[in-house]
Design a protein around this motif. Structure first.
Motif, PDB file in Angstrom:
ATOM      1  N   ASP A 119       1.016  -0.946   0.278  1.00  0.00           N
ATOM      2  CA  ASP A 119      -0.082  -0.257   0.261  1.00  0.00           C
ATOM      3  C   ASP A 119       0.936   1.153  -0.096  1.00  0.00           C
ATOM      4  O   ASP A 119       1.902   1.318   0.595  1.00  0.00           O
ATOM      5  CB  ASP A 119      -0.773  -0.406   1.350  1.00  0.00           C
ATOM      6  CG  ASP A 119      -2.116  -0.905   1.741  1.00  0.00           C
ATOM      7  OD1 ASP A 119      -3.616  -0.148   0.923  1.00  0.00           O
ATOM      8  OD2 ASP A 119      -2.356  -2.165   1.152  1.00  0.00           O
ATOM      9  N   PHE A 120       0.735   2.016  -0.836  1.00  0.00           N
ATOM     10  CA  PHE A 120       1.133   3.353  -0.669  1.00  0.00           C
ATOM     11  C   PHE A 120       0.216   4.508  -0.762  1.00  0.00           C
ATOM     12  O   PHE A 120      -0.435   4.515  -1.547  1.00  0.00           O
ATOM     13  CB  PHE A 120       1.884   3.757  -2.721  1.00  0.00           C
ATOM     14  CG  PHE A 120       2.947   2.604  -2.890  1.00  0.00           C
ATOM     15  CD1 PHE A 120       4.554   2.571  -2.264  1.00  0.00           C
ATOM     16  CD2 PHE A 120       2.257   0.901  -3.381  1.00  0.00           C
ATOM     17  CE1 PHE A 120       4.991   1.482  -2.454  1.00  0.00           C
ATOM     18  CE2 PHE A 120       3.560  -0.108  -3.905  1.00  0.00           C
ATOM     19  CZ  PHE A 120       4.814   0.381  -3.234  1.00  0.00           C
ATOM     20  N   ALA A 133      -5.252   9.503   4.714  1.00  0.00           N
ATOM     21  CA  ALA A 133      -4.214   9.823   3.639  1.00  0.00           C
ATOM     22  C   ALA A 133      -4.961   8.365   2.002  1.00  0.00           C
ATOM     23  O   ALA A 133      -5.690   7.867   3.022  1.00  0.00           O
ATOM     24  CB  ALA A 133      -3.190   8.688   4.007  1.00  0.00           C
ATOM     25  N   MET A 134      -4.614   8.925   0.760  1.00  0.00           N
ATOM     26  CA  MET A 134      -4.799   7.959  -0.085  1.00  0.00           C
ATOM     27  C   MET A 134      -3.986   7.496  -0.821  1.00  0.00           C
ATOM     28  O   MET A 134      -3.004   8.346  -1.160  1.00  0.00           O
ATOM     29  CB  MET A 134      -6.144   8.440  -0.477  1.00  0.00           C
ATOM     30  CG  MET A 134      -7.168   8.824  -0.206  1.00  0.00           C
ATOM     31  SD  MET A 134      -8.668   9.788  -0.616  1.00  0.00           S
ATOM     32  CE  MET A 134      -9.448   8.274  -1.755  1.00  0.00           C
ATOM     33  N   LEU A 170      -4.271  -4.090  -9.024  1.00  0.00           N
ATOM     34  CA  LEU A 170      -4.474  -2.472  -8.460  1.00  0.00           C
ATOM     35  C   LEU A 170      -4.985  -2.369  -8.318  1.00  0.00           C
ATOM     36  O   LEU A 170      -6.415  -2.936  -8.626  1.00  0.00           O
ATOM     37  CB  LEU A 170      -3.695  -1.640  -9.656  1.00  0.00           C
ATOM     38  CG  LEU A 170      -2.683  -2.448 -10.155  1.00  0.00           C
ATOM     39  CD1 LEU A 170      -1.882  -1.351 -11.202  1.00  0.00           C
ATOM     40  CD2 LEU A 170      -0.887  -1.575  -9.211  1.00  0.00           C
ATOM     41  N   GLY A 171      -5.366  -1.035  -7.525  1.00  0.00           N
ATOM     42  CA  GLY A 171      -7.115  -0.453  -6.746  1.00  0.00           C
ATOM     43  C   GLY A 171      -6.530   0.598  -6.088  1.00  0.00           C
ATOM     44  O   GLY A 171      -4.837   0.352  -5.783  1.00  0.00           O
ATOM     45  N   PRO A 172      -7.430   1.491  -5.436  1.00  0.00           N
ATOM     46  CA  PRO A 172      -7.508   2.519  -4.792  1.00  0.00           C
ATOM     47  C   PRO A 172      -7.107   1.555  -3.106  1.00  0.00           C
ATOM     48  O   PRO A 172      -7.410   1.371  -2.569  1.00  0.00           O
ATOM     49  CB  PRO A 172      -9.477   2.975  -4.752  1.00  0.00           C
ATOM     50  CG  PRO A 172      -9.802   2.235  -5.364  1.00  0.00           C
ATOM     51  CD  PRO A 172      -8.943   1.251  -6.562  1.00  0.00           C
ATOM     52  N   TYR A 192      -8.824  -1.908  -2.046  1.00  0.00           N
ATOM     53  CA  TYR A 192     -10.371  -2.249  -3.717  1.00  0.00           C
ATOM     54  C   TYR A 192      -8.493  -3.403  -4.081  1.00  0.00           C
ATOM     55  O   TYR A 192      -8.530  -2.355  -4.704  1.00  0.00           O
ATOM     56  CB  TYR A 192     -11.126  -1.746  -4.074  1.00  0.00           C
ATOM     57  CG  TYR A 192     -12.180  -2.535  -4.230  1.00  0.00           C
ATOM     58  CD1 TYR A 192     -13.444  -2.930  -3.919  1.00  0.00           C
ATOM     59  CD2 TYR A 192     -11.733  -2.875  -6.039  1.00  0.00           C
ATOM     60  CE1 TYR A 192     -13.973  -4.145  -4.118  1.00  0.00           C
ATOM     61  CE2 TYR A 192     -13.161  -3.535  -5.747  1.00  0.00           C
ATOM     62  CZ  TYR A 192     -13.828  -4.237  -5.376  1.00  0.00           C
ATOM     63  OH  TYR A 192     -14.692  -5.456  -6.208  1.00  0.00           O
ATOM     64  N   THR A 193      -9.333  -4.528  -5.309  1.00  0.00           N
ATOM     65  CA  THR A 193      -7.751  -4.450  -5.607  1.00  0.00           C
ATOM     66  C   THR A 193      -8.662  -5.308  -6.826  1.00  0.00           C
ATOM     67  O   THR A 193      -9.685  -6.516  -6.773  1.00  0.00           O
ATOM     68  CB  THR A 193      -6.908  -5.645  -5.303  1.00  0.00           C
ATOM     69  OG1 THR A 193      -6.420  -5.193  -4.326  1.00  0.00           O
ATOM     70  CG2 THR A 193      -5.910  -6.025  -6.516  1.00  0.00           C
ATOM     71  N   PHE A 194      -9.051  -4.810  -8.203  1.00  0.00           N
ATOM     72  CA  PHE A 194      -9.178  -5.218 -10.124  1.00  0.00           C
ATOM     73  C   PHE A 194      -8.196  -6.145 -10.270  1.00  0.00           C
ATOM     74  O   PHE A 194      -6.844  -5.387 -10.698  1.00  0.00           O
ATOM     75  CB  PHE A 194      -9.223  -4.133 -10.563  1.00  0.00           C
ATOM     76  CG  PHE A 194     -10.326  -3.014 -10.192  1.00  0.00           C
ATOM     77  CD1 PHE A 194     -12.077  -3.534  -9.957  1.00  0.00           C
ATOM     78  CD2 PHE A 194      -9.787  -2.064  -8.819  1.00  0.00           C
ATOM     79  CE1 PHE A 194     -12.392  -1.926  -9.909  1.00  0.00           C
ATOM     80  CE2 PHE A 194     -10.666  -1.254  -8.914  1.00  0.00           C
ATOM     81  CZ  PHE A 194     -12.305  -1.488  -9.170  1.00  0.00           C
TER      82      PHE A 194
END
Length: 261
Positions: A119-120, A133-134, A170-172, A192-194
């Motif tokens: 996570d970044f 943080a996002m 990847l995802g937000p 959430y991962t696509f």
């Protein structure tokens, strides 16, 4: 006795009003001083595939261990980094022991694999008591379900439907902190991962190259104390977008300690 109890509550409330997120002390050090922490915990895992039949053959409940790596940062626009990999604790409990050769007995697995979850997140809002943080996550998925089915002659055969294998996506991502008092910090996380690529399908699984990629999401809430101990709850969900509807959910309870590296 009641009077003293009210005085104690009033004192704690007064301390909480004065508390500042930026000065939260963890083991007598500034927690947010861009430090790297190793979290080690005991956890209880409940894994379920509720749509599988029979569902009892696709459940797991066990005690195991877990870890996380977390680099803190509270500067405006500063980046936070968190890494976790669930399979490292779960591999000793029978699901995912050898990813390339999942036992053909009836059962299911849902976890990370070689990449884990990275996570970044960048700080968007930092206030006296809370911060948000996002960013994004890079996460892999180890997935497989085996069912025992009968053919037209009544013989039983193992069957592993798609989706299966090793995926990456990847995802937000989102992280939020709220300072309860000088001694307690609440940390929240959501991913959430696509999934975009099936890197290694299982050799014995159903061949379905055009099947919709699975999605997964993760939620966590950790209560961290200034003395190094923490407890928390984490939930992972698999969204199987195929016709088999092989959704899964994993619920975990944690109790552990974080070391400053």
């Amino acid at each position: 006795m009641r009077f003293f109890g009210l005085c104690l509550l009033a004192g704690l409330f007064h301390l909480s009003l004065k508390a500042q997120l930026s000065t939260f002390q963890y083991l007598e050090e500034d927690y947010y001083a861009d430090e790297l922490y190793l979290g080690l915990s005991t956890r209880h895992v409940n894994l379920e595939f509720p749509n599988a039949l029979p569902a009892e053959n696709h459940r797991m409940s066990a005690w195991t261990g877990d870890f996380l790596l977390y680099r803190t940062n509270l500067e405006p626009g500063g980046m936070r980094y968190l890494f976790r990999n669930k399979i490292l604790g779960e591999i000793f409990y029978g699901f995912g022991e050898d990813f390339t050769d999942i036992a053909r007995a009836e059962g299911s697995t849902f976890s990370h694999f070689l990449i884990g979850a990275h996570d970044f997140n960048w700080n968007l809002w930092v206030r006296d008591r809370w911060a948000l943080a996002m960013g994004f996550n890079l996460t892999d998925l180890a997935l497989g379900s085996t069912f025992i089915v009968k053919d037209s002659l009544g013989y039983e055969h193992p069957f592993t439907p798609a989706p299966h294998g090793w995926y990456v996506g990847l995802g937000p991502a989102l992280m939020a902190d709220y300072l309860i008092s000088d001694f307690f910090l609440l940390e929240l996380q959501a991913d959430y991962t696509f999934h975009l690529k099936n890197l290694v399908p299982l050799s014995y699984g159903e061949k379905a190259p055009d099947i919709a990629m699975p999605h997964q999401y993760f939620l966590s809430a950790h209560l961290l104390t200034s003395w190094g101990l923490y407890t928390g709850i984490e939930a992972s969900f698999l969204n199987d977008r195929s016709a088999y509807n092989g959704d899964a959910r994993k619920l975990e309870w944690h109790f552990g300690f974080r070391l400053m590296l």
